[in-house]
Design a protein around this motif. Structure first.
Motif, PDB file in Angstrom:
ATOM      1  N   THR A 494       0.854  -1.186   0.000  1.00 44.06           N
ATOM      2  CA  THR A 494       0.000   0.000   0.000  1.00 44.06           C
ATOM      3  C   THR A 494       0.892   1.238   0.000  1.00 44.06           C
ATOM      4  O   THR A 494       1.856   1.314   0.757  1.00 44.06           O
ATOM      5  N   VAL A 495       0.560   2.191  -0.848  1.00 41.84           N
ATOM      6  CA  VAL A 495       1.323   3.435  -0.955  1.00 41.84           C
ATOM      7  C   VAL A 495       0.424   4.575  -0.513  1.00 41.84           C
ATOM      8  O   VAL A 495      -0.718   4.700  -0.986  1.00 41.84           O
ATOM      9  N   THR A 496       0.929   5.402   0.410  1.00 40.12           N
ATOM     10  CA  THR A 496       0.192   6.578   0.857  1.00 40.12           C
ATOM     11  C   THR A 496       1.088   7.803   0.697  1.00 40.12           C
ATOM     12  O   THR A 496       2.296   7.737   0.925  1.00 40.12           O
ATOM     13  N   ALA A 497       0.495   8.900   0.281  1.00 39.93           N
ATOM     14  CA  ALA A 497       1.227  10.161   0.102  1.00 39.93           C
ATOM     15  C   ALA A 497       0.541  11.233   0.919  1.00 39.93           C
ATOM     16  O   ALA A 497      -0.701  11.339   0.918  1.00 39.93           O
ATOM     17  N   THR A 502       6.211  13.263   2.499  1.00 43.12           N
ATOM     18  CA  THR A 502       6.606  11.853   2.515  1.00 43.12           C
ATOM     19  C   THR A 502       5.653  11.016   1.680  1.00 43.12           C
ATOM     20  O   THR A 502       4.467  11.334   1.550  1.00 43.12           O
ATOM     21  N   ILE A 503       6.224   9.943   1.124  1.00 38.70           N
ATOM     22  CA  ILE A 503       5.451   8.879   0.493  1.00 38.70           C
ATOM     23  C   ILE A 503       5.848   7.594   1.200  1.00 38.70           C
ATOM     24  O   ILE A 503       7.028   7.234   1.234  1.00 38.70           O
ATOM     25  N   LYS A 504       4.876   6.915   1.769  1.00 40.99           N
ATOM     26  CA  LYS A 504       5.158   5.759   2.607  1.00 40.99           C
ATOM     27  C   LYS A 504       4.648   4.490   1.944  1.00 40.99           C
ATOM     28  O   LYS A 504       3.609   4.473   1.281  1.00 40.99           O
ATOM     29  N   PHE A 505       5.407   3.403   2.167  1.00 41.69           N
ATOM     30  CA  PHE A 505       5.078   2.085   1.636  1.00 41.69           C
ATOM     31  C   PHE A 505       4.780   1.164   2.812  1.00 41.69           C
ATOM     32  O   PHE A 505       5.580   1.061   3.758  1.00 41.69           O
ATOM     33  N   TRP A 506       3.632   0.479   2.752  1.00 39.78           N
ATOM     34  CA  TRP A 506       3.167  -0.361   3.848  1.00 39.78           C
ATOM     35  C   TRP A 506       2.876  -1.760   3.336  1.00 39.78           C
ATOM     36  O   TRP A 506       2.556  -1.954   2.156  1.00 39.78           O
TER      37      TRP A 506
END
Length: 893
Positions: A494-497, A502-506
């Motif tokens: 899952t990618v959240t911006a 920041t852009i985070k990868f989960w």
């Protein structure tokens, strides 16, 4: 130097039905059908009233149409100060020029056309000769014309209504004023002929409707509607004494003329002002149009005399805010408008268009009260996502609304709003009471929906049950607002911006943070191409970053926009990224090279754009525009050299496509005016002597050579054909269509042994293939032999190879030469699969003969050595490629 778009050209516009210009109805005597003509901006549509199916779309005007009128043969339009007459609802046949200001009224009058402009100048034109017959001038401050009509049975006379309230009856033949009516001290908004002779219906700006006898200047009756100015008036002619009046509020009032009272009300007939209304002759039907982009047909079959909606064509009444292609065939577009509705438009035909309804807090109450009086309407949709997976099982669209933390679900298959309202319990607390849902995402499987909030939280919901299935981060995923959410195709990452740079990868299932990527500016929106794992992130500094979610690194960065990036879309093969911004430019970036391929400007900024899954269309929406515009991808049907644009490139403003399917391009956008540098490169027959080259023949020409006997056995008829009675086989016949015996002198002469039966070896002649093969033994040229075999069908090849045997008329020398021919083809490393197929069939047919003949056996051994050497080289290249692929798949990088 600027040039139009090399990739896209205008195709057509979707979603237009009508605007503020009143409709016109005409009866076609030959077709026995009523047709309604509506204006849609720069063009007009013609619909049949029986099904409201679109019949024709006119050619585009240079500007918006101001007024419409029809007669038995032509459709007249007023565009600025020019009047045009159209035949067959499409082509311009006459043009009338002479007005100095914009034309506002048109009235066909027998062989003449009456036109009125904004300065209250009246021109009378001869329709066929296009000549100006006469003119009338009025002072705008004293008598500003607002309405005009021709009273029935009044020869050469027209009645004019003014903004000051007075009315005048003129004889247009003599140019004299016949009579002046003092009026009612209110502006005249509409004039309509009543079914009775000498009676006219006059609509006023204060809501009064007056039935006035023009012959005696007497008022017969008055009606008053409480909804503002009267916009249109119509009379039923099917035997019911009913008059219908429209208002700016969208309501329609029905008046009983015999009882002089209000008969019924049709409240909320339109969401905007009722600008056009006509009752069909001798039918209980009425057609209405409005500026809310809708066209409706009503039937009067209610107990109270009111009308019931029979059929309609509707579109967005407010500009759409987001569009996305839905499905894998690229034929349906989902559109969310600022009127809080969600609609589906078809690129194939308008009959497939449908509305998914208007967002409502309480659907049951909305259905009871109607859309016009609805108090439960939700704010417009700002973002939505859809998936075709499981759409027949549960809701497949997730949408968030302006200023709301609650998220709604929709079902595209049922064309309705879903049953779930997704809202976390934290939204009820004081701390998060003002939290707004900003972005949504559906997984490719259609089971889960993700929601990003302004508080930095990201929640996961089950689409079937609507239950909460977890959140990312502790306590939140980001420190600022979440601007984008995306999930890969396998539900692994899952990618959240967020607005916290920041852009985070989960991990999707475990909700664990894998990695955080810092960016230079706040992220405005993200877009993931799931097949290629490429993520496009538009930032507030007007730049666009391309991130590979596998390596989690920025691989490309595009700069060039001078204003906020509104939307992005990938091409199906992820080679292009098309972006649109508030600078009214649409740019196409090439991801492999990182260069700008195409750029064009539009009159209005693009608010949203999307590309179909088949890559044939680009759909755009624009600021303050109700339509959805389709742009065709020219690279699918013509050669377009895609070279990067130079640094001094200046984009050209392209003309918006019209509602017709014909591409509407400006003269400077014609393809022949664009200079393309084309190359004359042609691929050689064989790239290198070290490579093995296959032929270009289809597989059906050589793949079934070894199985011809099986195919013949399978195609053998169940019953043998009946043999007709014939004469003995030794009686000679004359060849031809008719069965005739030959004379005795033309028959077969007995041979030396006295037998009339000829031996096959005595009469058999070599075929063309056999002659070419025999000639190749002397000159060594085998190319003609191969060309001949390529021309033959599999059955013919089988016959030719069988004929090489001595018992079939051939010889051992021919068989040896055929083996040498196959050896030469293998040595040339061309047509490799053909040589293998021909050799396989030859060995199958003559295997025993080759094994028993020493000359054939020696040649076969030489051929075997050549084949083994060629295959060894090919096998080495195969093994090398397979080893490299296996290493790349298994090695840890």
């Amino acid at each position: 130097m600027g040039s139009p778009s090399r990739i896209f050209c205008g195709y057509r516009a979707l979603g237009f039905n009508s605007n503020h210009v009143p409709l016109a109805v005409r009866y076609h005597q030959k077709h026995k059908e009523n047709y309604v003509v509506t204006c849609v901006g720069k063009a007009f549509h013609t619909y049949n009233c029986s099904k409201l199916g679109i019949v024709s779309v006119s050619n585009s005007h240079p500007d918006d149409i101001n007024c419409l009128a029809v007669d038995a043969y032509l459709v007249f339009t007023g565009c600025k100060n020019v009047i045009r007459a159209f035949t067959r609802g499409r082509e311009v046949s006459h043009t009338y020029e002479g007005h100095e200001s914009n034309v506002i009224l048109l009235l066909p009058f027998g062989n003449h056309l009456i036109s009125v402009d904004e300065d209250s100048y009246v021109n009378i034109w001869d329709i066929q000769s296009e000549e100006l017959y006469s003119s009338l001038g009025f002072e705008k401050e004293v008598f500003a014309i607002t309405a005009a009509f021709h009273p029935s049975t009044y020869l050469n006379k027209i009645l004019l209504g003014s903004k000051q309230g007075a009315l005048q009856l003129w004889n247009i033949k003599t140019g004299k004023l016949i009579y002046s009516f003092t009026g009612w001290k209110q502006a005249v908004t509409v004039l309509e002929q009543a079914p009775a002779v000498d009676v006219a219906a006059i609509g006023l700006a204060d809501g009064q409707v007056i039935l006035h006898n023009l012959k005696y200047d007497e008022t017969l009756m008055k009606f008053m509607q409480d909804w503002g100015p009267v916009t249109t008036v119509a009379f039923r002619t099917d035997g019911s004494p009913v008059m219908a009046t429209g208002s700016v509020a969208g309501h329609i009032a029905l008046w009983n003329l015999e009882e002089k009272r209000l008969l019924s009300q049709m409240r909320g007939a339109h969401s905007g002002s009722v600008t056009g209304m006509k009752c069909l002759p001798s039918e209980p039907l009425m057609v209405t149009s409005s500026a809310d982009n809708s066209l409706k047909v009503w039937i009067f079959d209610q107990p109270d005399g009111g009308g019931r909606l029979l059929r309609q064509r509707t579109g967005h009444s407010a500009p759409p805010s987001k569009v996305r292609f839905h499905g894998n065939n690229g034929q349906n577009i989902l559109s969310a408008g600022q009127d809080s509705t969600l609609r589906s438009f078809s690129t194939v035909h308008d009959r497939h268009n449908k509305s998914l309804g208007r967002a409502s807090y309480n659907k049951a109450e909305t259905k009871k009260t109607g859309l016009k009086l609805d108090q439960h309407m939700m704010p417009p949709i700002t973002d939505f996502d859809s998936e075709i997976s499981r759409q027949s099982d549960w809701d497949n669209i997730l949408a968030c609304h302006r200023g709301l933390g609650e998220v709604t679900t929709w079902n595209c298959q049922r064309s309705s709003m879903g049953k779930h309202r997704l809202a976390h319990q934290r939204l009820t607390s004081k701390e998060h009471g003002g939290t707004v849902a900003l972005c949504v995402c559906l997984t490719s499987c259609g089971n889960f929906g993700l929601i990003g909030y302004s508080s930095g939280h990201v929640d996961v919901y089950n689409m079937q049950s609507g239950l909460h299935r977890g959140s990312y981060g502790n306590p939140s995923a980001h420190d600022g607002a979440v601007r984008g959410v995306a999930v890969d195709s396998l539900n692994q990452v899952t990618v959240t911006a967020g607005a916290d740079f920041t852009i985070k990868f989960w991990k999707f299932k475990q909700k664990q943070l894998l990695e955080t990527l810092k960016v230079e500016a706040q992220v405005a929106s993200i877009l993931l191409h799931r097949e290629s794992c490429m993520l496009a992130a538009a930032c507030d500094d007007f730049s666009i970053s391309i991130i590979d979610i596998e390596t989690r690194k920025v691989v490309r960065r595009f700069e060039g926009h001078t204003n906020r990036v509104n939307d992005m879309t990938f091409s199906p093969d992820s080679r292009w990224l098309v972006t649109a911004s508030m600078d009214a430019l649409v740019r196409t970036w090439d991801l492999p090279t990182g260069r700008l391929l195409d750029c064009f400007a539009l009159d209005a900024a693009v608010t949203s754009l999307t590309m179909s899954s088949t890559g044939d269309f680009l759909a755009t929406t624009h600021v303050d525009d109700l339509g959805i515009y389709l742009w065709s991808n020219k690279t699918l049907y013509t050669h377009v050299p895609l070279r990067p644009l130079p640094s001094d490139f200046e984009p050209v403003t392209m003309e918006m496509p019209s509602t017709s399917r014909k591409s509407q391009g400006a003269p400077e956008e014609r393809e022949e005016d664009v200079e393309y540098v084309t190359s004359d490169f042609k691929s050689p027959a064989q790239i290198s002597d070290e490579l093995v080259t296959l032929s270009l023949l289809p597989n059906s020409r050589w793949q079934n050579l070894l199985h011809l006997d099986i195919i013949k056995q399978r195609n053998k008829p169940k019953e043998p054909p009946k043999v007709p009675k014939s004469a003995p086989f030794f009686l000679p016949t004359v060849p031809g269509l008719e069965f005739k015996f030959a004379p005795a002198d033309e028959g077969i002469v007995a041979n030396k042994e006295g037998s009339h039966i000829s031996k096959l070896t005595e009469t058999q002649n070599l075929t063309e293939f056999g002659k070419l093969l025999k000639m190749s033994a002397s000159n060594g040229n085998t190319s003609e032999v191969l060309s001949k075999l390529k021309e033959l069908s599999p059955a013919a090849i089988d016959v030719e190879l069988r004929g090489l045997a001595p018992e079939a008329g051939g010889s051992v020398a021919l068989m040896v030469q055929f083996l040498k021919f196959i050896s030469d083809v293998l040595d040339s490393k061309k047509d490799f699969e053909l040589a293998q197929a021909y050799l396989g069939l030859f060995l199958k047919l003559h295997g025993e003969l080759i094994a028993n003949d020493q000359q054939l056996l020696e040649q076969a051994q030489l051929l075997g050595n050549s084949q083994a050497q060629a295959w060894k080289h090919l096998q080495t290249m195969f093994n090398q490629s397979l080893c490299l692929v296996n290493y790349l798949k298994s090695a840890t990088l």
